[in-house]
Write an enzyme that holds these catalytic residues in place. Structure first.
Site, PDB file in Angstrom:
ATOM      1  N   SER A 103       2.734  -3.345  11.573  1.00  0.00           N
ATOM      2  CA  SER A 103       4.128  -3.639  11.957  1.00  0.00           C
ATOM      3  C   SER A 103       4.843  -4.614  11.019  1.00  0.00           C
ATOM      4  O   SER A 103       5.770  -5.294  11.448  1.00  0.00           O
ATOM      5  CB  SER A 103       4.206  -4.223  13.378  1.00  0.00           C
ATOM      6  OG  SER A 103       3.467  -3.504  14.299  1.00  0.00           O
TER       7      SER A 103
ATOM      8  N   GLY B  71       2.678  -0.955   4.498  1.00  0.00           N
ATOM      9  CA  GLY B  71       2.735   0.460   4.151  1.00  0.00           C
ATOM     10  C   GLY B  71       4.165   0.880   3.861  1.00  0.00           C
ATOM     11  O   GLY B  71       4.730   0.594   2.803  1.00  0.00           O
ATOM     12  N   GLY B  72       4.784   1.558   4.831  1.00  0.00           N
ATOM     13  CA  GLY B  72       6.103   2.153   4.642  1.00  0.00           C
ATOM     14  C   GLY B  72       7.130   1.235   3.988  1.00  0.00           C
ATOM     15  O   GLY B  72       7.842   1.646   3.062  1.00  0.00           O
TER      16      GLY B  72
ATOM     17  N   ASN C  38       0.868  -1.183   0.000  1.00  0.00           N
ATOM     18  CA  ASN C  38       0.000   0.000   0.000  1.00  0.00           C
ATOM     19  C   ASN C  38       0.906   1.234   0.000  1.00  0.00           C
ATOM     20  O   ASN C  38       1.474   1.581   1.027  1.00  0.00           O
ATOM     21  CB  ASN C  38      -0.906  -0.027   1.245  1.00  0.00           C
ATOM     22  CG  ASN C  38      -1.764   1.218   1.359  1.00  0.00           C
ATOM     23  OD1 ASN C  38      -1.831   2.032   0.426  1.00  0.00           O
ATOM     24  ND2 ASN C  38      -2.422   1.385   2.496  1.00  0.00           N
ATOM     25  N   TRP C  39       1.014   1.845  -1.165  1.00  0.00           N
ATOM     26  CA  TRP C  39       1.941   2.981  -1.302  1.00  0.00           C
ATOM     27  C   TRP C  39       1.357   4.278  -0.741  1.00  0.00           C
ATOM     28  O   TRP C  39       2.037   5.301  -0.722  1.00  0.00           O
ATOM     29  CB  TRP C  39       2.330   3.174  -2.775  1.00  0.00           C
ATOM     30  CG  TRP C  39       3.100   2.014  -3.354  1.00  0.00           C
ATOM     31  CD1 TRP C  39       3.512   0.887  -2.695  1.00  0.00           C
ATOM     32  CD2 TRP C  39       3.549   1.867  -4.704  1.00  0.00           C
ATOM     33  NE1 TRP C  39       4.193   0.063  -3.547  1.00  0.00           N
ATOM     34  CE2 TRP C  39       4.221   0.632  -4.789  1.00  0.00           C
ATOM     35  CE3 TRP C  39       3.432   2.655  -5.856  1.00  0.00           C
ATOM     36  CZ2 TRP C  39       4.787   0.177  -5.987  1.00  0.00           C
ATOM     37  CZ3 TRP C  39       3.990   2.199  -7.038  1.00  0.00           C
ATOM     38  CH2 TRP C  39       4.668   0.978  -7.108  1.00  0.00           C
ATOM     39  N   LYS C  40       0.115   4.246  -0.337  1.00  0.00           N
ATOM     40  CA  LYS C  40      -0.560   5.433   0.220  1.00  0.00           C
ATOM     41  C   LYS C  40      -0.339   6.648  -0.705  1.00  0.00           C
ATOM     42  O   LYS C  40      -0.235   6.472  -1.917  1.00  0.00           O
ATOM     43  CB  LYS C  40      -0.079   5.670   1.662  1.00  0.00           C
ATOM     44  CG  LYS C  40      -0.252   4.411   2.535  1.00  0.00           C
ATOM     45  CD  LYS C  40      -0.072   4.635   4.003  1.00  0.00           C
ATOM     46  CE  LYS C  40      -0.328   3.331   4.758  1.00  0.00           C
ATOM     47  NZ  LYS C  40      -0.211   3.460   6.203  1.00  0.00           N
TER      48      LYS C  40
ATOM     49  N   GLU D 176      -5.792  -4.437  10.648  1.00  0.00           N
ATOM     50  CA  GLU D 176      -4.773  -3.393  10.760  1.00  0.00           C
ATOM     51  C   GLU D 176      -4.956  -2.693  12.095  1.00  0.00           C
ATOM     52  O   GLU D 176      -5.726  -1.724  12.187  1.00  0.00           O
ATOM     53  CB  GLU D 176      -4.938  -2.362   9.650  1.00  0.00           C
ATOM     54  CG  GLU D 176      -4.735  -2.910   8.266  1.00  0.00           C
ATOM     55  CD  GLU D 176      -4.227  -1.816   7.333  1.00  0.00           C
ATOM     56  OE1 GLU D 176      -3.242  -2.071   6.663  1.00  0.00           O
ATOM     57  OE2 GLU D 176      -4.795  -0.720   7.312  1.00  0.00           O
TER      58      GLU D 176
ATOM     59  N   HIS E 130      -9.741   1.440   4.917  1.00  0.00           N
ATOM     60  CA  HIS E 130      -8.471   1.629   5.625  1.00  0.00           C
ATOM     61  C   HIS E 130      -8.679   2.618   6.773  1.00  0.00           C
ATOM     62  O   HIS E 130      -9.453   3.565   6.651  1.00  0.00           O
ATOM     63  CB  HIS E 130      -7.413   2.151   4.638  1.00  0.00           C
ATOM     64  CG  HIS E 130      -6.023   2.068   5.192  1.00  0.00           C
ATOM     65  ND1 HIS E 130      -5.554   2.976   6.114  1.00  0.00           N
ATOM     66  CD2 HIS E 130      -5.029   1.174   4.995  1.00  0.00           C
ATOM     67  CE1 HIS E 130      -4.316   2.635   6.444  1.00  0.00           C
ATOM     68  NE2 HIS E 130      -3.971   1.551   5.777  1.00  0.00           N
TER      69      HIS E 130
HETATM   70  P1  13P Z   1       2.881   0.623   7.883  1.00  0.00           P
HETATM   71  O1  13P Z   1       3.327  -0.694   7.263  1.00  0.00           O
HETATM   72  O2  13P Z   1       3.609   1.813   7.356  1.00  0.00           O
HETATM   73  O3  13P Z   1       2.850   0.514   9.374  1.00  0.00           O
HETATM   74  O4  13P Z   1       1.363   0.846   7.427  1.00  0.00           O
HETATM   75  C1  13P Z   1       0.465  -0.197   7.561  1.00  0.00           C
HETATM   76  C2  13P Z   1      -0.700   0.122   6.698  1.00  0.00           C
HETATM   77  O5  13P Z   1      -1.425   1.077   6.944  1.00  0.00           O
HETATM   78  C3  13P Z   1      -0.914  -0.726   5.509  1.00  0.00           C
HETATM   79  O6  13P Z   1      -2.096  -0.427   4.866  1.00  0.00           O
END
Ligand code: 13P
Length: 264
Positions: free
Chosen positions: A214, A235-236, A9-11, A166, A94
């Protein structure tokens, strides 16, 4: 034979050029595994160009969001109907959308149904905040989120959705507490039990349940080895090709060690 599903998820990161560069690096770094499906969720703007660039045996695409009406006077919105030939998956509900954009349980339910209606697999995200957790409300919150999201789905529809737990307290950009594997297992088993009560044993067993808190190269294998964890939404760590490739490799490793999970 159950696959592992890994979503990046590149947000709201990476313009179309940078997205294309990342995909190029991922193509080179991540091998095709039959037992691990890798899905990329770039910004809406990058979906179209990336759909022409990706090798679909290697990666599938997901939308991060869409609107639940199929068409109409809804300025600024994109519908699931418009995305149907472009993406296999869509992230729905989300916590960032629930918290920053006021998406209610009912909106998440409508979006889940709209994705399914348009042949797109919704990845329905549910999760408790740190406050809800400290008040002992986690299971009630997740129960409400899951049961509302699936409310309008038939038993046939339910085989076409994925649920991701999540924990908001474990998302890096919220509280960033590292979730213990036992916390994740406990909630994923609970979510499976909700599906079992509503749709029966087969639906519960077949459903893919992801961990979305995490996940990084150090923690991934610990989560993927859990009995109820069928993958991750990252995410990150998905913005760095080496980290994301290491997470996919951890999934493959776990599958390979447990051929019953669909390894080899
Ligand atoms: P992180 O992996 O950056 O903690 O984010 C999790 C997330 O929101 C995935 O959708």
């Amino acid at each position: 034979m159950k696959k592992k599903l890994i979503i990046g998820n590149w947000k709201m990161h990476l313009n179309t050029h940078d997205a294309s560069v990342l995909v190029h690096r991922l193509h080179i770094t991540i091998p095709v595994h039959r037992s691990v499906e890798v899905v990329l969720a770039p910004s809406m703007l990058s979906l179209q160009p990336l759909s022409l660039e990706i090798d679909r045996r290697q990666f599938k695409l997901a939308a991060q969001n869409a609107y639940y009406k199929d068409e109409g006077a809804f300025t600024g919105e994109v519908s699931y109907d418009m995305l149907r030939d472009l993406v296999h998956y869509a992230i729905v509900g989300h916590s960032e959308r629930r918290i920053y954009f006021n998406e209610t349980l009912e909106v998440v339910r409508e979006k889940t149904a709209a994705a399914v209606r348009n042949g797109i697999v919704p990845i329905v995200c549910v999760g408790d905040t740190s406050q809800e957790r400290s008040e002992g409300e986690s299971k009630r919150v997740v129960h409400d989120q899951v049961t509302t999201a699936v409310q309008n789905l038939t038993s046939e529809d339910i085989s076409n959705i994925v649920i991701a737990y999540e924990p908001v307290w474990a998302i890096t950009t919220f509280d960033g507490v590292v979730a213990k594997p036992s916390d994740i297992q406990d909630m994923l088993a609970y979510i499976r039990s909700i599906i079992l009560d509503l749709y029966g044993a087969q639906a519960a067993e077949d459903m893919l349940l992801l961990n979305g808190g995490s996940v990084n190269p150090d923690t991934a294998a610990g989560y993927f080895s859990l009995p109820d964890c069928d993958g991750a939404i990252v995410g990150g760590a998905s913005l760095n090709y080496k980290s994301f490739a290491a997470i996919v490799a951890a999934a493959y490793q776990v599958q390979h060690e447990n051929p019953d999970n669909g390894g080899q």
